[in-house]
Enzyme design. Structure first.
Site, PDB file in Angstrom:
ATOM      1  N   ASP A  20     -45.990  28.395  -3.155  1.00  0.00           N
ATOM      2  CA  ASP A  20     -47.126  28.749  -4.015  1.00  0.00           C
ATOM      3  C   ASP A  20     -46.764  29.907  -4.932  1.00  0.00           C
ATOM      4  OD1 ASP A  20     -48.842  26.818  -3.154  1.00  0.00           O
ATOM      5  OD2 ASP A  20     -50.022  28.111  -1.827  1.00  0.00           O
ATOM      6  N   ASP A  72     -51.437  17.764   0.398  1.00  0.00           N
ATOM      7  CA  ASP A  72     -51.353  19.156   0.857  1.00  0.00           C
ATOM      8  C   ASP A  72     -51.654  19.253   2.354  1.00  0.00           C
ATOM      9  OD1 ASP A  72     -51.033  21.916   0.612  1.00  0.00           O
ATOM     10  OD2 ASP A  72     -52.290  22.031  -1.174  1.00  0.00           O
TER      11      ASP A  72
HETATM   12  C1  GLA Z   1     -52.334  24.964  -1.577  1.00  0.00           C
HETATM   13  C2  GLA Z   1     -51.313  24.481  -2.573  1.00  0.00           C
HETATM   14  C3  GLA Z   1     -51.702  24.920  -3.961  1.00  0.00           C
HETATM   15  C4  GLA Z   1     -53.070  24.361  -4.285  1.00  0.00           C
HETATM   16  C5  GLA Z   1     -54.072  24.792  -3.242  1.00  0.00           C
HETATM   17  C6  GLA Z   1     -55.400  24.086  -3.437  1.00  0.00           C
HETATM   18  O1  GLA Z   1     -52.321  26.351  -1.473  1.00  0.00           O
HETATM   19  O2  GLA Z   1     -50.029  24.931  -2.227  1.00  0.00           O
HETATM   20  O3  GLA Z   1     -50.761  24.492  -4.912  1.00  0.00           O
HETATM   21  O4  GLA Z   1     -53.005  22.971  -4.347  1.00  0.00           O
HETATM   22  O5  GLA Z   1     -53.634  24.505  -1.929  1.00  0.00           O
HETATM   23  O6  GLA Z   1     -56.356  24.472  -2.508  1.00  0.00           O
END
Ligand code: GLA
Length: 744
Positions: A555, A485
């Site tokens: 997301d 990420d």
């Molecule tokens: C980002 C990712 C999510 C999740 C969060 C965790 O927003 O896109 O899918 O993994 O971080 O903090």
């Protein structure tokens, strides 16, 4: 070091290429001044004009193998205001000589000279479909090596440039493109992808007018706001004569994608003489790459292609190219395992017992891979602390990760883990020990976003730290998959470890180190698979995709929003890499309520995952999901490796949408259909399928839903494509899916 052949020596080499070309598409040089690359259904040609500049000659549908392309002749001056130099479309223009259009390369010399005019020096074939051209400034020792490599199947051309300083003094590169592309004078429609967090992959379309349209990221990474992809359709609706209007399945389209995960820019320009030029590469904003004597700067690759089957044809070429040429396991990346991820269910509240319980439930519906998301490391209770401290949290996992991983394996799944390697929370041991490791300007604020700061990966010590902890994690634990990420963009991008005039190299070195770490990890751990995530789809490009197997497009997991997100995504990227989770309803973002079937079918358009809180599921939910996971496994190869037809777009508030994917062998098609809401008794539009073998017989099999009465069970490809079928699909947020299987 390689010796550069001068033209007389090169000619025989090219003559032999000409013979090869008659049997297989390749490079031809019909005369010393013209270069031609053929691949797929397209031809690309450029030549050296009478002044010695490298001039674009042709890019479009295939020409005949014996057709002679006229020699390059510079365009004339336009009155006294625009020189021949600025009017002539160059393959890679230096800023100098009175150039008013976008340059590919802009250089400042130590003595104050800023004029750069590049002339052809020599050419080297570099494999059967690859070519290197050497250019040099008319007086200074600045060399540009242009690389061309044509994919014989898709006709997608990979281009890049390498800039070398052989002067005695450093030079400053102020603007460096990977490539420039020129289209013939005509009316065009530009398609590009824009967005924001939770709203990525909007397909924007607008006519190309005089002037420049810039799509870019200044953020240090690819960005949610625009993606380094474009498609340009011939817009004959504005022309008196011309081919039929370009659209989803018809007409000419030129498209391209930049393989770079740092700040980037693509400028689409219509010149005063109506030709359309594109220039793309490193974003010149805040850029400045000091090149010391003897040093080189390599640009990213800029891919370009041509389709005469509209935007649909363009995206099918790109999908095929990504699968066959770009992804780590090209040419045959395996379909993605169906994953379970608990992020939306548990957020940071992960622990051994809770994860084990979810793993048992996930296994019961046929999931292949269990992924533990954020919260497992350091003092990570929420997003205020812990990033940078990559030890397993002892309170949550008193015996380390092994018991959980063993349990996941015993349940028949492999194990994946979330990491965010390039970030640090100020509340972390790492930051307390190395406050100088972040991007910052001394004495200035260090702006936080999501309570975190970006580590300066351009530094060798930071690079080594990040690679070492990841290597250790993968060595000590049986981890099959990393969700990598990256949850913020840059601010205050200083690098005070190096002299002031070298600090802006950070825009390049950061990304190079990222790629190097990914490459090293893959080399040391050859079975590891990696997902590129950046708060959703903030880092998706053909650069990162050389090192990552899949991406997290957004997301936003609302299944209705996802239809548009997925539609936009597939203009540039293959469904193979498009992870799509089924999450809870009502959805946290829009508050929308949808059925589990609707959610499953929406996610099955890509690489399926489950991200719901399984602790709240009923027995009926488990049974429904288990059936659809099994169905998905059976047709997944077609969905992710087949030819995608976007039959009805969900864009522009469409009440309906539908996609169809046909397996490469044309023996199976999988169709999805969705309603937003039906009104006034209007029926779901007729579905006339595409891409089937007209003479084969196909049998209809329902995954979910039904057709209107009278639909045959078996019919020819012609019947399904020409007569078509009507679904009996009514109401709000309804979904149907079916398959057609070719009969022996
Ligand atoms: C980002 C990712 C999510 C999740 C969060 C965790 O927003 O896109 O899918 O993994 O971080 O903090």
């Amino acid at each position: 070091m390689r010796t550069h052949l001068k033209w007389p020596a090169l000619l025989p080499v090219f003559t032999s290429f000409l013979f090869t070309c008659l049997s297989a598409p390749t490079i031809m040089a019909q005369a010393p001044e013209v270069f031609r690359l053929d691949g797929g259904r397209s031809t690309y040609a450029f030549g050296v004009n009478e002044r010695g500049e490298l001039q674009t000659l042709y890019w479009g549908a295939s020409l005949g193998p014996r057709d002679k392309i006229p020699l390059a002749h510079s365009l004339p001056e336009w009155a006294s205001f625009d020189s021949s130099y600025t009017n002539t479309p160059q393959e890679y223009s230096g800023w100098g000589g009175g150039l008013f259009t976008e340059p590919a390369l802009k250089v400042a010399f130590a003595d104050g000279n800023r004029d750069l005019v590049l002339h052809f020096v020599d050419a080297n074939p570099n494999g059967p479909q690859s070519l290197e051209i050497l250019l040099k400034d008319i007086s200074r020792e600045v060399y540009v090596r242009l690389r061309y490599s044509m994919d014989s199947e898709t006709g997608i051309l990979a281009r890049s440039a390498s800039i070398e300083n052989r002067e005695k003094q450093p030079i400053l590169l102020e603007q460096v493109a990977a490539a420039q592309w020129t289209l013939p004078p005509a009316r065009y429609l530009l398609s590009y992808l824009t967005g924001r967090w939770a709203g990525e992959w909007t397909l924007d379309q607008e006519p190309i007018h005089a002037g420049a349209r810039v799509i870019e990221s200044r953020r240090g990474s690819t960005g949610h706001q625009a993606n380094p992809w474009f498609a340009i359709s011939r817009d004959s609706s504005q022309e008196v004569v011309g081919p039929i209007t370009a659209d989803e399945e018809y007409g000419e389209v030129w498209f391209g994608a930049l393989a770079w995960s740092g700040s980037w820019r693509i400028t689409v320009e219509q010149t005063q003489l109506d030709s359309v030029r594109l220039t793309g590469g490193f974003n010149p904003f805040d850029f400045g790459y000091k090149l010391n004597p003897g040093e080189r700067l390599e640009t990213p690759l800029f891919y370009g292609g041509y389709s005469d089957h509209g935007l649909g044809g363009a995206s099918r070429l790109l999908h095929h190219f990504e699968l066959a040429q770009v992804l780590p396991h090209a040419p045959a990346p395996r379909p993605r395992p169906v994953i379970y991820n608990s992020w939306e269910a548990t957020e940071f509240k992960v622990d051994e017992a809770g994860q084990m319980a979810l793993a048992e439930k996930a296994a019961s519906i046929g999931v292949d891979r269990f992924v533990m998301d954020d919260g497992w490391f350091g003092q990570r209770k929420d997003d205020h602390a812990g990033l940078g401290d990559w030890y397993v949290n002892p309170a949550k996992f008193p015996h380390g990760l092994k018991p959980l991983i063993d349990k996941v394996h015993a349940l028949g799944m492999d194990f994946g883990l979330w990491v965010e390697p390039e970030m640090v929370n100020p509340d972390s041991d790492l930051y307390r020990k190395h406050p100088d490791w972040v991007l910052h300007f001394p004495g200035r604020p260090r702006s936080e976003q999501r309570n975190q700061i970006v580590l300066n990966l351009a530094r060798n010590d930071v690079r080594d730290y990040v690679e070492a902890f990841l290597d250790k994690l993968l060595t000590e634990n049986d981890i099959a998959f990393l969700k990598w990420d990256y949850n913020r963009n840059w601010s205050e991008p200083g690098w005070d470890q190096v002299p002031a005039d070298e600090q802006r190299r950070v825009y390049v070195e950061f990304v190079r180190h990222l790629y190097a770490i990914l490459a090293d990890l893959r080399r040391k751990h050859p079975t590891i698979e990696i997902e590129s995530c950046s708060g959703g789809g903030g880092r998706v490009d053909l650069g990162i995709l050389r090192f990552t197997d899949e991406v997290w497009p957004s997301d936003n997991t609302d299944p209705f929003d996802r239809l548009t997100i997925q539609d936009g995504f597939t203009y540039a990227y293959t469904p193979q890499i498009m992870m799509a989770w089924v999450t809870d309803s009502p959805h946290w973002l829009d508050g929308r309520t949808t059925s589990l079937t609707y959610r499953m079918l929406s996610s099955m358009q890509g690489s399926l995952g489950i991200g719901a809180n399984l602790n709240r599921w009923t027995a009926a939910d488990f049974a429904a999901a288990k059936r659809l996971v099994a169905v998905y496994h059976a047709v997944q190869a077609t969905i992710v490796h087949g030819n995608l037809y976007r039959l009805i777009s969900p864009r522009n508030n469409s009440p309906f949408s539908s996609t169809e994917t046909v397996s490469p062998e044309e023996n199976q098609a999988v169709v999805f259909a969705f309603t937003h809401s039906t009104q006034e008794g209007r029926r779901f539009p007729l579905l006339q399928l595409q891409g089937l073998n007209p003479d084969a017989q196909y049998k209809l099999g329902w995954i979910e839903g039904k057709a209107e009465a009278g639909t045959p069970e078996v019919a020819s490809g012609r019947w399904w494509m020409n007569h078509g079928l009507r679904l009996d699909l009514r109401g709000d947020f309804q979904a149907a899916a079916f398959r057609l299987d070719r009969q022996p």
